[in-house]
Design an enzyme around this catalytic site. Sequence first.
Site, PDB file in Angstrom:
ATOM      1  N   GLU A 372       0.881  -1.285   0.053  1.00  0.00           N
ATOM      2  CA  GLU A 372       0.082   0.026  -0.063  1.00  0.00           C
ATOM      3  C   GLU A 372       0.935   1.249   0.061  1.00  0.00           C
ATOM      4  OE1 GLU A 372      -3.041  -0.268  -0.510  1.00  0.00           O
ATOM      5  OE2 GLU A 372      -3.868   1.823   0.260  1.00  0.00           O
ATOM      6  N   THR A 492     -13.168   5.854 -12.916  1.00  0.00           N
ATOM      7  CA  THR A 492     -12.065   5.228 -12.103  1.00  0.00           C
ATOM      8  C   THR A 492     -12.078   3.857 -11.327  1.00  0.00           C
ATOM      9  OG1 THR A 492     -10.777   5.913 -10.334  1.00  0.00           O
ATOM     10  CG2 THR A 492     -13.117   6.662 -10.105  1.00  0.00           C
TER      11      THR A 492
END
Length: 775
Positions: A372, A492
């Site tokens: 991440e 998106t």
Amino acid sequence: MSMKCISLWYSILALFVRVALSFNAEPYSFTKSELSLYKEQVRELFYHGYNSYLEYGYPFDEVHPIECVPRKRKFNDPDDINTNDVLGNFTTTLVDTFSTLAVLGDKKGFADAIHLFHGTVPESFDLDSTVQVFETTIRLLGGMMSAHIYATDPRTRVYLGEKEYDGFLLRRCVVLGDKLLQAYLSPTGLPVPRINLRYGTQINPKLIEENNAAATASPLFEFRLLSMLTLNDTYREVAEFAFNRTWELRSDLNLIPMSFSPYTNTIYDEITGIGASIDSFYETALKGSILFDDPWLYSVWETAIHALNAYSKSDWFYSNTGTTHGTAALPWVDALSAFFPGLLTLDGRLEDARKKHLLFSKLWSTYGGIPERWNFVRISPDTKGNKQGNRFSESVDLEWYPLRPEFIESTYYLYRATKDVYYLNVGVRILHDLQHRFKARCGFAGIQNVITGEAQDRMESFVLGETLKYLFLLFDEDNELHTKLWEHVFSTEAHPLWVNTDLRSRYLTYRKTTDGDRDVSETFKFHLQQATDMAKRTRPHRRPIDSAVTNFHGQCVAPQMAYSTGPPNRTGFQDSDVLSDPRLFEIDFRYALTLKNPAWNKGYVPLEMTPELQTHWSLYNTKKCSIPTTRAFEGTIGSRDHDSRLISVHRWTPTVLIYRFHCIYGMKISFVDELWEWDSRWNSEGNSPSSVPSPVPFDLYDVLNHKSCAPKDNGPVHSYTAKAIDGIDLGDNDYVVVNKTTLFIGNSKSEGYASYNRKSQLLVNCIPITNIYLM
Ligand SMILES: *[C@@H]1O[C@H](CO)[C@@H](O)[C@H](O)[C@H]1NC(C)=O
Ligand SMILES: *[C@@H]1O[C@H](CO)[C@@H](O)[C@H](O)[C@H]1NC(C)=O
Ligand SMILES: *[C@@H]1O[C@H](CO)[C@@H](O)[C@H](O)[C@H]1NC(C)=O
Ligand SMILES: *[C@@H]1O[C@H](CO)[C@@H](O)[C@H](O)[C@H]1NC(C)=O
Ligand SMILES: *[C@@H]1O[C@H](CO)[C@@H](O)[C@H](O)[C@H]1NC(C)=O
């Protein structure tokens, strides 16, 4: 190490790549039947995940892929935003999957899915669920809208006639859209981050005090399309207002801050970047300009990417940057930013896209997924005063990988644009990992901790909605999205959306007939007027939007072309530009300290290597000829009080940032790129290898205007080469001329100072920059 050694080393490496290519056609070469085999394997994986959700997760939002039970929102703890933000108890996974079923051409599955949703989630969306506005917009609203467009366009494989589909999804979009609109009733017109679907903004104030650029700007994409589909401009007007306000928060350098208050003009984080909190701002500007054919949105994208290129771009990634001074900050790369190479590709910026994609390949190879947040400078366990600390965890700030789609998404775009087989190879490897590493009993489980390899018992809706969709499309050359000429754009959340000519002209007519008095509801009209007044009172001075590099000629380099000319024709034997890049392994050396395979992932063959090539690699005796590296530096942290100086020197590495740069051919002041590369043609003993031009004559150091720059006896011989100016890469033979009189020279108080030598080359800390001349 000598230059000769470097060249030899690269030639050998390049040879290995070529040998691997020619003698071992797989997996670098793909036949049509191989592609369709992989495609079918992705399809199989998709149904494994989807059927697991239907069986064990539905009617709730997700399924726990390992435990095989539903993952529900925490009904009793509305403040647990980590769990609840995307789990509105509105079958998130199901809705996010509609358009994947459409992409797969599964008409029956598609029809069943939307009817299942119809019978499950209340038409009123009257749910006591506090959810994120942004996530709900992109997953739910976008998912329903994409399905509606697929179902109603007779050209698609999943077209449902009026008997089968009465348009209920669009009606639900209106209901949900109206609820989401409540978020925009803030004093600034920027949406608050969360609302309760039943009680609006009557929720814990702590949950709505801060919002970010991605969340406040991006809904424009879905809302504007909703306005077109419903012929009601309220949604567009409100969301566009918020988009505009977000853009107005940019600094004088055109850098957009990440987080701020939707109640006041307060900016919380004067940091910009391309990852979490800001990513889809850029995406909305560029993709919106395409979907809506809107030159203004394109100009926002152009200005924004220009500023990013000038202040944030480095060789292999975009780093976080302070918005006010353009200095680098927070040395990490977010997993979310892996989408950016895809966006660059969409804009024809292929060279940057290819390089930035390569870093994520390396991250995947190292950690078995994209952590991440990866920290590219932190290497020592001492930073936390903990010598026992896990060395790896120091370079991974946030250690999970929830099977996010962004890396495969960029792989898909790059493949479509270049047809470079490397990207197919990446796809095959990811497919293999999904089959063998991530597949769980009831879906797909990502990684909780890339350091330990621990699995995560969660399957976010984007795994079926995006990750597997992009992977499928990578192998599906013949998909209708690729073969038919309707101009779709992926949202998106990877929902394909398009505006057909009929819709476009209906909307234009609507706009014309309502011009000046659009259908904006009275509440919002009044509200936006108030917000506008507030903006006028508090708006800081902004530099006018312009294209900083204008039509100059000479040694300043021309800006990139906006749109690429289309992929090259590749037929027969497939070669790869990525694999023949001499810098293919530079990242490995440059970030050797922060890119280390954790034990569980040892032996994982890097994406760019066949096992055969790796054998050569590991047998290679690195002692004889040390690993080649061009010393180059990332980041540009200087000090914030830059006004007192001309040059600041990077805190971690000797990177310099020159503030008052002025190209006499028209480059504007303060649009400077600041990346400099050690010129490696001279080694530390000052000896020039025979294969390069003669070394710098010693009088280069004979400085005219700065006495303290006298040459040191036997001192190291170095030089810098400017690599980019104003975000535009300089070629090997390019040089830049700077107007001397605009350059303030010498400041003993600063960490660095500028001067020049007899050749008029700019010196920084007495080190000449070989391709910048003062005139
Ligand atoms: C959540 O959704 C399920 C399934 O639709 C429903 O049975 C349940 O009542 C809902 N719970 C709440 C609190 O809304
Ligand atoms: C947003 O800004 C653009 C460009 O200035 C302008 O054309 C548009 O009307 C603005 N939209 C709203 C809703 O204020
Ligand atoms: C357009 O949508 C807004 C917001 O939902 C609503 O208040 C307004 O009545 C709608 N206008 C028309 C003409 O339907
Ligand atoms: C690729 O091939 C097609 C069909 O043969 C041709 O029309 C096109 O011009 C070619 N494109 C390039 C870039 O050579
Ligand atoms: C350099 O800058 C000075 C001061 O701005 C200006 O007067 C001069 O014309 C410039 N020289 C060139 C060659 O552009």
